[in-house]
Design an enzyme around this catalytic site. Structure first.
Site, PDB file in Angstrom:
ATOM      1  N   TYR A  51     -74.306 -88.967  39.604  1.00  0.00           N
ATOM      2  CA  TYR A  51     -75.424 -88.543  39.704  1.00  0.00           C
ATOM      3  C   TYR A  51     -76.623 -88.747  38.614  1.00  0.00           C
ATOM      4  O   TYR A  51     -76.302 -89.367  37.537  1.00  0.00           O
ATOM      5  CB  TYR A  51     -75.284 -86.976  39.149  1.00  0.00           C
ATOM      6  N   GLU A  53     -80.110 -87.698  38.257  1.00  0.00           N
ATOM      7  CA  GLU A  53     -81.239 -86.929  38.638  1.00  0.00           C
ATOM      8  C   GLU A  53     -82.177 -87.284  37.345  1.00  0.00           C
ATOM      9  O   GLU A  53     -81.776 -87.494  36.206  1.00  0.00           O
ATOM     10  CB  GLU A  53     -81.066 -85.438  38.477  1.00  0.00           C
ATOM     11  N   ASP A 197     -99.064 -95.539  55.765  1.00  0.00           N
ATOM     12  CA  ASP A 197     -97.712 -95.628  56.100  1.00  0.00           C
ATOM     13  C   ASP A 197     -97.551 -96.781  56.502  1.00  0.00           C
ATOM     14  O   ASP A 197     -97.530 -96.926  57.795  1.00  0.00           O
ATOM     15  CB  ASP A 197     -97.410 -94.430  56.805  1.00  0.00           C
ATOM     16  N   THR A 223     -90.742 -97.263  55.171  1.00  0.00           N
ATOM     17  CA  THR A 223     -89.334 -97.125  55.118  1.00  0.00           C
ATOM     18  C   THR A 223     -88.792 -98.698  54.737  1.00  0.00           C
ATOM     19  O   THR A 223     -89.771 -99.833  54.806  1.00  0.00           O
ATOM     20  CB  THR A 223     -88.826 -97.011  56.659  1.00  0.00           C
ATOM     21  N   LYS A 226     -86.768-101.393  58.522  1.00  0.00           N
ATOM     22  CA  LYS A 226     -87.364-101.899  59.767  1.00  0.00           C
ATOM     23  C   LYS A 226     -87.757-103.358  59.708  1.00  0.00           C
ATOM     24  O   LYS A 226     -86.899-104.197  59.492  1.00  0.00           O
ATOM     25  CB  LYS A 226     -88.682-101.226  60.315  1.00  0.00           C
ATOM     26  N   ARG A 232     -81.199 -98.130  55.134  1.00  0.00           N
ATOM     27  CA  ARG A 232     -81.949 -96.984  55.589  1.00  0.00           C
ATOM     28  C   ARG A 232     -82.500 -96.592  54.486  1.00  0.00           C
ATOM     29  O   ARG A 232     -81.897 -95.512  53.802  1.00  0.00           O
ATOM     30  CB  ARG A 232     -80.805 -96.417  56.488  1.00  0.00           C
TER      31      ARG A 232
HETATM   32  N1  PLP Z   1     -93.342 -93.343  59.279  1.00  0.00           N
HETATM   33  C1  PLP Z   1     -93.146 -94.332  60.240  1.00  0.00           C
HETATM   34  C2  PLP Z   1     -94.675 -94.905  60.503  1.00  0.00           C
HETATM   35  C3  PLP Z   1     -92.357 -94.403  61.037  1.00  0.00           C
HETATM   36  O1  PLP Z   1     -92.178 -95.250  62.092  1.00  0.00           O
HETATM   37  C4  PLP Z   1     -91.098 -93.577  60.784  1.00  0.00           C
HETATM   38  C5  PLP Z   1     -89.875 -93.946  61.385  1.00  0.00           C
HETATM   39  O2  PLP Z   1     -89.837 -94.554  62.400  1.00  0.00           O
HETATM   40  C6  PLP Z   1     -91.165 -92.786  59.685  1.00  0.00           C
HETATM   41  C7  PLP Z   1     -92.074 -92.738  58.899  1.00  0.00           C
HETATM   42  C8  PLP Z   1     -89.673 -92.035  59.043  1.00  0.00           C
HETATM   43  O3  PLP Z   1     -88.655 -92.642  58.669  1.00  0.00           O
HETATM   44  P1  PLP Z   1     -87.311 -91.956  58.664  1.00  0.00           P
HETATM   45  O4  PLP Z   1     -86.855 -92.126  59.748  1.00  0.00           O
HETATM   46  O5  PLP Z   1     -86.631 -92.860  57.413  1.00  0.00           O
HETATM   47  O6  PLP Z   1     -87.739 -90.502  58.036  1.00  0.00           O
END
Ligand code: PLP
Length: 415
Positions: A51, A53, A197, A223, A226, A232
């Site tokens: 843990y 936090e 994002d 993320t 990918k 993950r």
């Molecule tokens: N943002 C984008 C552009 C994505 O393509 C994805 C997932 O495919 C996410 C956020 C979300 O990621 P997670 O599945 O880890 O929640």
């Protein structure tokens, strides 16, 4: 896995079967990749027991001296990799990272302008099905019907009319480059925050193969699993003036104890992503996706926006008179894994839409190059044009077997 074999043979068997599925198929789901053995080893460690936090040197539990070192390595590497002022490495997933960023930047009832899901956006950017749409007022921009690329004029018009507090750029099924600088200028004009994002394209971005979101957004989320090829998970990158707000929004805002085994694995991923080999692989990913697109186009398969600048391709199946689900299922029978996807202006439902999304990231990690992408593209085109021809499916299976034998992945993992 000598302990698991004895204690839980059911789960062990399923893990072995899944390992074999991944090794013996072509993984062409654009959001998937093969992480390294080093990352896999790191995730399966006692770090999972702890843990922690809080943040390095500011924990709510004792015994975190080594965990602090690990999380600090992860933060420092992420800052170097993304040329960032501040990085929070604790978000569990892309969706958690986005939720934390909204929590840091907005009040309930504030307005968000983001890309329409069916034009390429992500659920967590405010789709009706997401909690985000209940907390904030959402409006969407999309692509131009002719070019199927982002309509920046429309984006500007909606931004001026709606005056959102936040504009989100970034997408899940958009095959073209996104002009983050242009979107940033629009956000600045209306004094909105800009969140980029970059989940799908993070690997391409750190290899300088995509317009940079650094210095062109207030906050960047991504993320790590990918194109970045890590575990993950996710991170949030921010300007230093937003650091405190972001950190408070992640913990205690929306998360409890961080997953330190995953944070360690992210540190390993970031180290690997700084290598010359990683950059070369990202270049190859784009070459592979481009070759795949060219092969499909040469076979008269219609691609949304006419091609790709990235690792992903979106096929419009309407001229072929099959649905996305049918196409994905038929290809999966030949051990070619893809996913059905909505396309811009789709009149079909999300659970059986008109598109099929393909990606080249995992195949590139495996070592496949242009020659193999041509063979795969030809095979996919043949199957999509003749979905009920058993002979073609058998031929596809043979090709998959040949390629997976020639380009084995995870040689040390048992099967
Ligand atoms: N943002 C984008 C552009 C994505 O393509 C994805 C997932 O495919 C996410 C956020 C979300 O990621 P997670 O599945 O880890 O929640």
């Amino acid at each position: 896995m000598k302990n698991l074999t004895k204690i839980d043979p059911e789960i062990y068997q399923e893990i072995i079967k899944e390992t074999n599925r991944q090794k013996n198929g072509l993984i062409m789901i654009a959001s998937e990749n093969f992480t390294s053995e080093a990352v896999l080893e790191t995730m399966a460690t006692v770090l999972s027991n702890k843990y922690a936090e809080g943040y390095p040197d500011k924990r709510y539990y004792t015994g975190n001296q080594f965990i602090d070192n690990i999380e600090t390595y992860c933060i420092e590497r992420a800052k170097k990799l993304f040329q960032a002022e501040h990085v929070n490495v604790q978000p569990h997933s892309g969706t958690s990272a986005n939720l934390a960023a909204y929590f840091a930047l907005l009040k309930p009832g504030d307005k968000i302008l983001s890309m329409d899901l069916s034009h390429g956006g992500h659920l967590s950017h405010g789709s009706k099905a997401s909690l985000v749409s209940q907390l904030y007022q959402i409006s969407h921009y999309g692509v131009d019907p002719k070019t199927e690329t982002i309509d920046y004029d429309q984006l500007t018009k909606i931004a001026l009319a709606e005056k959102p507090q936040l504009i989100i750029s970034g997408a899940s099924s958009y095959p073209r480059q996104i002009d983050f600088a242009k979107i940033n200028q629009i956000a600045q004009k209306i004094k909105a925050y800009h969140l980029a994002d970059i989940a799908h394209i993070a690997g391409l971005c750190v290899a300088n193969l995509h317009h940079s979101a650094i210095n062109n957004a207030d906050v960047i989320t991504t993320t790590t699993h990918k194109t970045l090829r890590g575990p993950r998970s996710a991170v949030i990158i921010a300007k230093s003036e937003l650091a405190q707000k972001i950190d408070k929004a992640v913990f205690p805002g929306i998360q409890g104890g961080p997953l330190e085994h995953i944070i360690a694995a992210k540190a390993v991923c970031f180290k690997q992503a700084m290598s010359a080999k990683f950059k070369k692989d990202q270049q190859q990913t784009i070459k592979n996706a481009t070759t795949l697109a060219q092969t499909l186009l040469a076979n008269n398969i219609r691609l949304v926006s006419g091609g790709t600048d990235t690792h992903l391709i979106l096929i419009d199946l309407r001229p072929l008179k099959i649905t996305g689900k049918q196409a994905a299922d038929i290809l999966a029978k030949a051990n070619i894994y893809t996913n059905f996807n909505v396309i811009p202006f789709d009149d079909q439902p999300a659970n059986n839409p008109s598109g099929l999304r393909l990606g080249a990231a995992a195949l590139t990690t495996q070592g496949l190059k242009e020659t193999e992408m041509q063979l795969i593209g030809q095979t996919i085109a043949d199957i999509l044009k003749n979905p009920n021809t058993e002979n073609l499916q058998n031929k596809a299976k043979e090709l998959v077997e040949e390629l997976t034998n020639k380009f084995p992945i995870y040689q040390e993992l048992s099967c």
